[in-house]
Design a protein around this motif. Structure first.
Motif, PDB file in Angstrom:
ATOM      1  N   SER A 113      54.427  37.481  26.252  1.00 22.11           N
ATOM      2  CA  SER A 113      53.773  36.848  27.409  1.00 22.11           C
ATOM      3  C   SER A 113      53.136  35.553  26.908  1.00 22.11           C
ATOM      4  CB  SER A 113      52.759  37.820  28.027  1.00 22.11           C
ATOM      5  OG  SER A 113      52.312  37.366  29.285  1.00 22.11           O
ATOM      6  N   HIS A 114      51.938  35.222  27.363  1.00 23.17           N
ATOM      7  CA  HIS A 114      51.296  33.952  26.962  1.00 23.17           C
ATOM      8  C   HIS A 114      49.825  34.201  26.648  1.00 23.17           C
ATOM      9  CE1 HIS A 114      49.019  33.390  30.803  1.00 23.17           C
ATOM     10  NE2 HIS A 114      49.959  34.180  31.263  1.00 23.17           N
ATOM     11  N   VAL A 115      49.166  33.239  25.992  1.00 21.75           N
ATOM     12  CA  VAL A 115      47.726  33.404  25.707  1.00 21.75           C
ATOM     13  C   VAL A 115      46.883  32.236  26.218  1.00 21.75           C
ATOM     14  CG1 VAL A 115      48.020  34.941  23.712  1.00 21.75           C
ATOM     15  CG2 VAL A 115      47.923  32.460  23.341  1.00 21.75           C
ATOM     16  N   PHE A 124      42.554  38.515  30.523  1.00 21.43           N
ATOM     17  CA  PHE A 124      43.614  39.526  30.608  1.00 21.43           C
ATOM     18  C   PHE A 124      44.969  38.957  31.026  1.00 21.43           C
ATOM     19  CE2 PHE A 124      39.555  41.540  30.870  1.00 21.43           C
ATOM     20  CZ  PHE A 124      39.694  42.693  30.118  1.00 21.43           C
ATOM     21  N   ASP A 125      44.945  37.861  31.781  1.00 21.15           N
ATOM     22  CA  ASP A 125      46.175  37.221  32.264  1.00 21.15           C
ATOM     23  C   ASP A 125      46.873  36.571  31.077  1.00 21.15           C
ATOM     24  OD1 ASP A 125      48.067  35.495  33.290  1.00 21.15           O
ATOM     25  OD2 ASP A 125      46.700  34.412  34.619  1.00 21.15           O
ATOM     26  N   GLY A 126      47.906  37.245  30.567  1.00 20.74           N
ATOM     27  CA  GLY A 126      48.638  36.733  29.403  1.00 20.74           C
ATOM     28  C   GLY A 126      48.382  37.549  28.147  1.00 20.74           C
ATOM     29  N   PRO A 127      47.119  37.596  27.669  1.00 16.36           N
ATOM     30  CA  PRO A 127      46.878  38.339  26.433  1.00 16.36           C
ATOM     31  C   PRO A 127      47.272  39.819  26.505  1.00 16.36           C
ATOM     32  CG  PRO A 127      45.065  36.850  26.845  1.00 16.36           C
ATOM     33  CD  PRO A 127      45.971  36.754  28.048  1.00 16.36           C
ATOM     34  N   ASN A 158      51.856  27.203  26.945  1.00 20.50           N
ATOM     35  CA  ASN A 158      51.534  26.563  28.242  1.00 20.50           C
ATOM     36  C   ASN A 158      52.212  27.218  29.437  1.00 20.50           C
ATOM     37  OD1 ASN A 158      50.546  24.924  30.229  1.00 20.50           O
ATOM     38  ND2 ASN A 158      51.509  23.045  29.510  1.00 20.50           N
ATOM     39  N   GLU A 159      51.884  28.490  29.656  1.00 22.48           N
ATOM     40  CA  GLU A 159      52.392  29.170  30.858  1.00 22.48           C
ATOM     41  C   GLU A 159      51.684  28.662  32.095  1.00 22.48           C
ATOM     42  OE1 GLU A 159      52.625  32.288  34.012  1.00 22.48           O
ATOM     43  OE2 GLU A 159      50.873  31.396  33.065  1.00 22.48           O
ATOM     44  N   GLU A 160      50.364  28.484  31.979  1.00 22.03           N
ATOM     45  CA  GLU A 160      49.567  28.179  33.181  1.00 22.03           C
ATOM     46  C   GLU A 160      49.807  26.761  33.699  1.00 22.03           C
ATOM     47  OE1 GLU A 160      48.245  30.371  34.848  1.00 22.03           O
ATOM     48  OE2 GLU A 160      47.458  31.982  33.577  1.00 22.03           O
ATOM     49  N   GLY A 161      50.379  25.915  32.890  1.00 22.47           N
ATOM     50  CA  GLY A 161      50.660  24.548  33.335  1.00 22.47           C
ATOM     51  C   GLY A 161      52.036  24.413  33.955  1.00 22.47           C
ATOM     52  N   LEU A 218      55.045  42.615  29.893  1.00 19.49           N
ATOM     53  CA  LEU A 218      53.903  43.374  30.420  1.00 19.49           C
ATOM     54  C   LEU A 218      52.861  42.372  30.897  1.00 19.49           C
ATOM     55  CD1 LEU A 218      51.952  45.871  30.660  1.00 19.49           C
ATOM     56  CD2 LEU A 218      51.486  45.569  28.210  1.00 19.49           C
ATOM     57  N   HIS A 219      52.238  42.638  32.054  1.00 22.15           N
ATOM     58  CA  HIS A 219      51.254  41.699  32.602  1.00 22.15           C
ATOM     59  C   HIS A 219      50.300  42.463  33.515  1.00 22.15           C
ATOM     60  CE1 HIS A 219      49.699  37.891  34.171  1.00 22.15           C
ATOM     61  NE2 HIS A 219      50.399  37.279  33.226  1.00 22.15           N
ATOM     62  N   ILE A 220      49.131  41.907  33.718  1.00 18.64           N
ATOM     63  CA  ILE A 220      48.251  42.466  34.744  1.00 18.64           C
ATOM     64  C   ILE A 220      48.820  42.081  36.113  1.00 18.64           C
ATOM     65  CG2 ILE A 220      46.201  42.513  33.291  1.00 18.64           C
ATOM     66  CD1 ILE A 220      45.298  39.903  34.780  1.00 18.64           C
ATOM     67  N   GLU A 221      48.527  42.926  37.115  1.00 19.27           N
ATOM     68  CA  GLU A 221      49.107  42.669  38.441  1.00 19.27           C
ATOM     69  C   GLU A 221      48.570  41.380  39.060  1.00 19.27           C
ATOM     70  OE1 GLU A 221      48.210  45.598  41.457  1.00 19.27           O
ATOM     71  OE2 GLU A 221      48.931  44.246  43.014  1.00 19.27           O
ATOM     72  N   GLN A 222      47.283  41.126  38.917  1.00 15.43           N
ATOM     73  CA  GLN A 222      46.617  39.947  39.489  1.00 15.43           C
ATOM     74  C   GLN A 222      46.473  40.036  41.005  1.00 15.43           C
ATOM     75  OE1 GLN A 222      49.390  37.063  37.127  1.00 15.43           O
ATOM     76  NE2 GLN A 222      47.355  36.155  37.025  1.00 15.43           N
ATOM     77  N   GLY A 223      46.815  41.174  41.592  1.00 15.74           N
ATOM     78  CA  GLY A 223      46.616  41.430  43.011  1.00 15.74           C
ATOM     79  C   GLY A 223      46.048  42.838  43.124  1.00 15.74           C
ATOM     80  N   GLY A 386      53.345  33.589  39.303  1.00 12.61           N
ATOM     81  CA  GLY A 386      54.470  33.092  38.529  1.00 12.61           C
ATOM     82  C   GLY A 386      54.384  33.617  37.092  1.00 12.61           C
ATOM     83  N   HIS A 387      55.527  33.731  36.430  1.00 12.60           N
ATOM     84  CA  HIS A 387      55.552  34.263  35.058  1.00 12.60           C
ATOM     85  C   HIS A 387      56.685  33.627  34.260  1.00 12.60           C
ATOM     86  CE1 HIS A 387      52.622  37.333  35.980  1.00 12.60           C
ATOM     87  NE2 HIS A 387      53.291  37.624  37.073  1.00 12.60           N
ATOM     88  N   ASP A 388      56.522  33.641  32.930  1.00 12.45           N
ATOM     89  CA  ASP A 388      57.605  33.168  32.059  1.00 12.45           C
ATOM     90  C   ASP A 388      58.888  33.961  32.315  1.00 12.45           C
ATOM     91  OD1 ASP A 388      56.167  31.141  30.473  1.00 12.45           O
ATOM     92  OD2 ASP A 388      54.947  32.837  29.827  1.00 12.45           O
TER      93      ASP A 388
HETATM   94 MN    MN Z   1      50.035  35.092  33.284  1.00 13.56          MN
END
Ligand code: MN
Ligand code: GLV
Ligand code: MN
Length: 438
Positions: A113-115, A124-127, A158-161, A218-223, A386-388
């Motif tokens: 994922s991303h950090v 939590f989003d990424g790590p 740079n996932e968030e960008g 693997l990622h947090i749902e974020q919703g 959005g995700h990688d």
């Molecule tokens: Mn993310």
């Protein structure tokens, strides 16, 4: 692609394939071995340690290419080493580490994922997915489980960008994108250099169709869907398409006291009307499209001057690429109408474009089976974030594992995922990798 196509695929859960005794685990034909488990305390310890990096009064600030991002990446490189992987930074700045497989003819299974974070985000989003993947590799080594495939762990840059590192990995970053300015204030070109990449050799970072066995993130749902439903695991069927715009509204700066109300060219007024119009346009059409005006820069941004220029951003998302296109046209039309009514001009530029992606049935089945073997409740669901993984879907079979976000909150300092859910997610990832290897 539309949401119904995700929902058509019913949850046909396949049994978790039985581990061959490459490891010291006992193989009894016809009997399902107990699922493997990660070291959850170690994983949550890593996350707790990481929480100190880039933490400010506003939340976690590890925007890509910032000092805090560099510190976060250094922390992550150490975790690669701790997990027994030798990290390699590719020319796009993505970090890779490998455990060799027993069969040299097989392509790697990729997890990660991303950090990096958004401005004032959470830990939590990424790590969770990055460290979860490292923990999976660590556990496999520790438990002497040898996979046939190589296992690659990746931490995308740079996932968030705008999923920049993964876009480089599929060869989708355009030369003009390199000059765009990231949230850190650095251009992507400068940023990639800073994190150890080399823009002159970006083509070396490109993965081709067929290079990977599969990709699992693997990622947090974020919703809040999982929490509302009281479920532990989401098996992601597809990821929304996303388009970002930067819109420059040009009016005329003039004296706030002497310019009559009917003679103004107020860019801020035009921006306000446009913001409301975007919201109403999306709400007026049934479906799950979302659009957000998230950033506004006003010039000269002072009390007694009519704003002469506003630059604002719009984030537009839908699972259906046709809807993204349709609303693009609508927003441009609104810009023309509001521009005419306020004597301003609207100039649109697209800064990020990511197509919707559909998950692979087989990979979802491995995730379903892994969750079932661990006794975890689950559902299939779309991703509104959005995700990688949606970039990697262009070149490989992919699917994602979601774990619940408390209160459905993310991109916020209040983002939180319970330690037991982090561990559940990593356990599912571990067993899904084993299933993929079979
Ligand atoms: Mn993310
Ligand atoms: C990434 O987190 C996004 O969905 O914006
Ligand atoms: Mn995010």
């Amino acid at each position: 692609m539309n949401r119904r196509s995700f929902l058509r695929h019913s949850a046909a859960f396949a049994a978790l394939p039985i581990l061959r005794p490459e490891s010291d685990r006992v193989f009894v034909p016809g009997m399902q071995p107990a699922p493997l488990r990660v070291n959850g305390a170690r994983l949550n310890g890593w996350l707790a340690g990481f929480d100190r990096i880039g933490r400010t009064a506003g939340g976690i600030n590890r925007v890509a290419y910032s000092e805090a991002d560099l510190a976060g990446r250094a922390f992550t490189l150490d975790l690669f080493r701790e997990a027994g992987l030798t990290p390699r930074v590719d020319t796009a700045g993505n970090i890779f580490g490998r455990i060799d497989g027993t069969d040299r003819s097989l392509r790697p299974i990729l997890i990660g994922s991303h950090v990096d974070s958004v401005t004032d985000g959470g830990n939590f989003d990424g790590p969770v997915g990055s460290f979860g993947a490292l923990e999976v590799a660590h556990s496999l080594r520790e438990q002497a489980v040898r996979l046939r495939h190589p296992l690659d762990v990746v931490v995308w840059s740079n996932e968030e960008g705008g999923t920049i590192g993964s876009k480089c990995a599929i060869g989708y970053l355009k030369p003009a994108d390199l000059d765009k300015v990231a949230r850190s204030g650095k251009t992507i070109r400068e940023g990639i250099g800073l994190v150890g990449g080399d823009v002159a050799r970006l083509s070396e970072a490109v993965l081709k169709k067929g290079d990977l066995a599969c990709y699992i993130e693997l990622h947090i749902e974020q919703g809040g869907l999982l929490e509302k439903a009281g479920l532990q695991i989401g098996v992601v069927e597809g990821i929304v398409g996303l388009r970002w715009f930067e819109i420059t509204i040009t009016g005329f700066s003039n004296h706030a006291g002497t310019t009559p109300m009917d003679q103004r060219q107020d860019a801020m007024l035009a921006a306000a009307k446009f913001t409301v119009a975007v919201n109403e346009a999306v709400r007026g059409v049934p479906g799950r499209t979302v659009a957000t005006v998230g950033r506004v820069t006003v010039t000269p941004n002072t009390t007694n001057v009519i704003p002469g220029q506003v630059v604002l951003t719009v984030d537009l998302r839908d699972l259906d690429a046709a809807k993204v296109e349709q609303f693009t046209q609508r927003f441009e039309q609104l810009g023309r109408e509001i521009g005419a009514a306020t004597r301003t001009t609207f100039a649109f530029s697209r800064t990020v474009d990511s197509a919707p992606a559909i998950s692979d049935q087989k990979v979802m089945t491995w995730i379903d089976g892994a969750a079932r073997s661990l006794g975890l409740t689950r559902q299939r669901m779309p991703s509104g974030a959005g995700h990688d993984a949606q970039e990697i879907a262009h070149i490989a079979s992919m699917a994602m594992i979601f774990v619940p976000s408390v209160g459905g909150i993310s991109h916020s300092p209040r983002e939180f995922t319970k330690p037991e859910d982090v561990v559940n997610g990593a356990n599912v990832l571990l067993n899904a990798v084993v299933a993929a290897d079979r």
